[in-house]
Scaffold this active site. Sequence first.
Site, mmCIF file in Angstrom:
data_model
loop_
_atom_site.group_PDB
_atom_site.id
_atom_site.type_symbol
_atom_site.label_atom_id
_atom_site.label_comp_id
_atom_site.label_asym_id
_atom_site.label_seq_id
_atom_site.Cartn_x
_atom_site.Cartn_y
_atom_site.Cartn_z
ATOM 1 N N CYS A 163 62.050 16.993 -49.300
ATOM 2 C CA CYS A 163 62.671 15.677 -49.422
ATOM 3 C C CYS A 163 62.606 14.990 -48.061
ATOM 4 C CB CYS A 163 64.114 15.695 -49.882
ATOM 5 S SG CYS A 163 64.313 16.276 -51.560
ATOM 6 N N ARG A 216 56.874 16.088 -47.360
ATOM 7 C CA ARG A 216 58.134 16.795 -47.608
ATOM 8 C C ARG A 216 58.511 16.831 -49.087
ATOM 9 N NH1 ARG A 216 60.954 17.185 -42.657
ATOM 10 N NH2 ARG A 216 62.839 17.647 -43.802
ATOM 11 N N TRP A 227 61.483 16.309 -53.418
ATOM 12 C CA TRP A 227 60.999 17.599 -53.907
ATOM 13 C C TRP A 227 62.141 18.134 -54.760
ATOM 14 C CZ3 TRP A 227 62.292 22.868 -53.555
ATOM 15 C CH2 TRP A 227 61.281 23.750 -53.962
ATOM 16 N N ASN A 287 68.821 14.908 -48.516
ATOM 17 C CA ASN A 287 67.883 16.022 -48.391
ATOM 18 C C ASN A 287 68.708 17.284 -48.203
ATOM 19 O OD1 ASN A 287 65.916 17.142 -45.549
ATOM 20 N ND2 ASN A 287 65.881 17.894 -47.609
ATOM 21 N N GLY A 288 68.569 18.224 -49.133
ATOM 22 C CA GLY A 288 69.342 19.461 -49.038
ATOM 23 C C GLY A 288 69.898 19.834 -50.397
ATOM 24 N N GLU A 296 47.081 35.859 -44.946
ATOM 25 C CA GLU A 296 47.104 34.414 -44.702
ATOM 26 C C GLU A 296 45.921 33.735 -45.406
ATOM 27 O OE1 GLU A 296 48.957 32.180 -43.869
ATOM 28 O OE2 GLU A 296 47.793 30.543 -43.043
ATOM 29 N N LYS A 353 46.312 30.826 -48.233
ATOM 30 C CA LYS A 353 45.671 29.503 -48.121
ATOM 31 C C LYS A 353 44.923 29.185 -49.416
ATOM 32 C CE LYS A 353 47.349 28.074 -45.545
ATOM 33 N NZ LYS A 353 48.322 28.568 -44.640
ATOM 34 N N GLU A 359 47.429 28.504 -52.394
ATOM 35 C CA GLU A 359 48.278 27.316 -52.395
ATOM 36 C C GLU A 359 47.511 26.011 -52.550
ATOM 37 O OE1 GLU A 359 50.729 26.798 -48.907
ATOM 38 O OE2 GLU A 359 49.168 27.541 -47.597
ATOM 39 N N HIS A 388 43.939 53.459 -53.729
ATOM 40 C CA HIS A 388 45.189 53.923 -54.350
ATOM 41 C C HIS A 388 45.573 53.064 -55.552
ATOM 42 C CE1 HIS A 388 45.665 56.782 -51.148
ATOM 43 N NE2 HIS A 388 45.431 55.822 -50.275
ATOM 44 N N LYS A 422 56.439 20.621 -47.557
ATOM 45 C CA LYS A 422 56.544 21.209 -46.216
ATOM 46 C C LYS A 422 57.982 21.144 -45.744
ATOM 47 C CE LYS A 422 53.436 21.210 -42.320
ATOM 48 N NZ LYS A 422 52.610 22.346 -42.746
#
Length: 608
Positions: free
Chosen positions: A2, A27, A74, A100-101, A481, A485, A488, A504, A603
């Site tokens: 947000c 965001r 978001w 935001n929160g 990583e 990438k 996502e 295994h 983000k």
Amino acid sequence: MCGIVGYVGGREAVEVLLDGLRRLEYRGYDSAGVAVLNGQGLKLAKAVGRLANLEAELKQNPVHGNVGIGHTRWATHGAPSVRNSHPHVSYDNRLGLIHNGIIENYRELKAELQGQGVKFQSDTDTEVVAHLVARVYQGDLLKALAEVLPRLRGAYALAMVHEGEPGRVVATRMGSPLVIGVGEGENFLASDVPALLKYTRRVIFLEEGQLADLGREGVRLHGPDLSLLPAKVHVTDLTLDAAEKDGFEHFMLKEIHEQPRALAETIRGRITDGRLDLAELGLTAETLKRVRRVALVACGTSLYASMVGKHLFERFTRLPAETWSASEFRYADPVIDDSVLVVAVSQSGETADTLEALRLAKARNALSLSICNVMGSSIPRTCDGTLYTRAGPEIGVASTKAYTTQLAAFALLAGGIGRLLGRVSEAREAELVQGLMRLPGQVKALLDKDIVAVKRCAKKYKDVFNFMYIGRHFNHPTAMEGALKLKEISYIHAECYAGGEMKHGPLALVDANLPTIAIAPRGGTREKLLSNVQEIKARSGVVVLVATEGDAAAKELADYLIEIPDCAEELSPILAVVPLQLLAYYTATQLGRDVDKPRNLAKSVTVE
Ligand code: F6R
């Protein structure tokens, strides 16, 4: 997670708000909205989806005024829809509010308000705040907000306007970021500095619990009891260029290409006369005497950087080091006391779980440091010292330059602490220093080659459903990583294993339809990893191999070979990840994905 903006001044508020929201869209992009005051009441515009939809809505139905607030969402509580979009409005339609929160106790507050006959318009946690403030409002918005704050639990950056006070925007924060922009005859607020740069570089970082009162002529800061506080104005050295795409198709590609410069910036001033120099942290052999163990806490990509960090710490300091997903650390009752050095790692400096993990560690008297990219953000302000990565604003949702600069920062930190503890010889230090100094040029050389093999792989494998990534020791996190990438931004499933684990269980997945990306640069585990690759090839697997230039055995084995420059194994994750970033990027763009704004993500994760 947000983005919020606010404006009071002489311009058309909507233009300023949309410009700010454009720079904060990373965001969240589930919906967007604005509320504007023009002396004739509160005017609202909202739209589901990207900001472009709100812009289209405003073209059709313009709203005018010089004071306003804006939000890009978001979704947490309530599906993405117009009714759940911010700004939310109080039951008397006079107050508009953005948030935001998360308001954690919203259920009980909602029940109480409903008991008093208040009708709710949305499914969000935020709406309760609008009604609570409206209920106590008696002509002074700041006073009403201060009265309500003790009733809220959770994290918030809040900004609001009221039609009874058409020249005022009032804001506060607790656990979510908020920065004030100070102008001439106009003032601004935003979740992040880049949203302000077009108008001002003079900023005030609001502290937890403080209230800000913005008028055209000035900004006043208050404590929770409304006592007046001095305002510390910083002049940021960020520039607007740093927050633009600069001719690249996506921020992610621009940020991948910024890595040589970002690495050079991270190293700058931290190597003096050929020696590691951590003077800025004020660490001494005396302060470090109490440290017996190192715990690294972070989320996502920063967590993978910390996994490399663990190996660097153990190699250079010989202190046992452990890595924690910050969201697990908080609830695991971790064994932390004053003999532990805790390092919180975060690009944004605002990730809620990492911040809370850090607070827990501090409460248990740990020595605390952070590796962080955003100056003045909550994590650096909470810990004892910070090594800033100086990568510049990272706007693509998928982290790239933040990751490689975190790795360089870890090498500086672990090497520097090892030296202070007398566990790194001068020769070893010189080797590390030389390796670090060569990195920017090596990454540049890698990018300049344009890595044809990467593009070919992306084209060939873009339609497969699964990928396997393997690596060992320093490059096991590189494989993790790389897989993240790909997942996502392309939405292709990718598994990651330490190479030795394949036999295994996961080897059962291998066939001609499962490409394996194997990371095998020069170093202690190269030969072992090449054996793991043999085992995959023996079962008809196809292998894309990332190896050091000139590695003949790797060349022979690989279906696709991606060569990286030679370097010490401790630094190889910095070079090896670059082709993996590009592989994810080119795969995603060939699939037509929205690389900078992948679905369901945002983000700066300021909610738990
Ligand atoms: C992935 C990514 C995330 C972040 C994570 C932590 O590309 O960007 O996994 O790394 O949300 O964020 P920071 O580093 O801001 O704490």
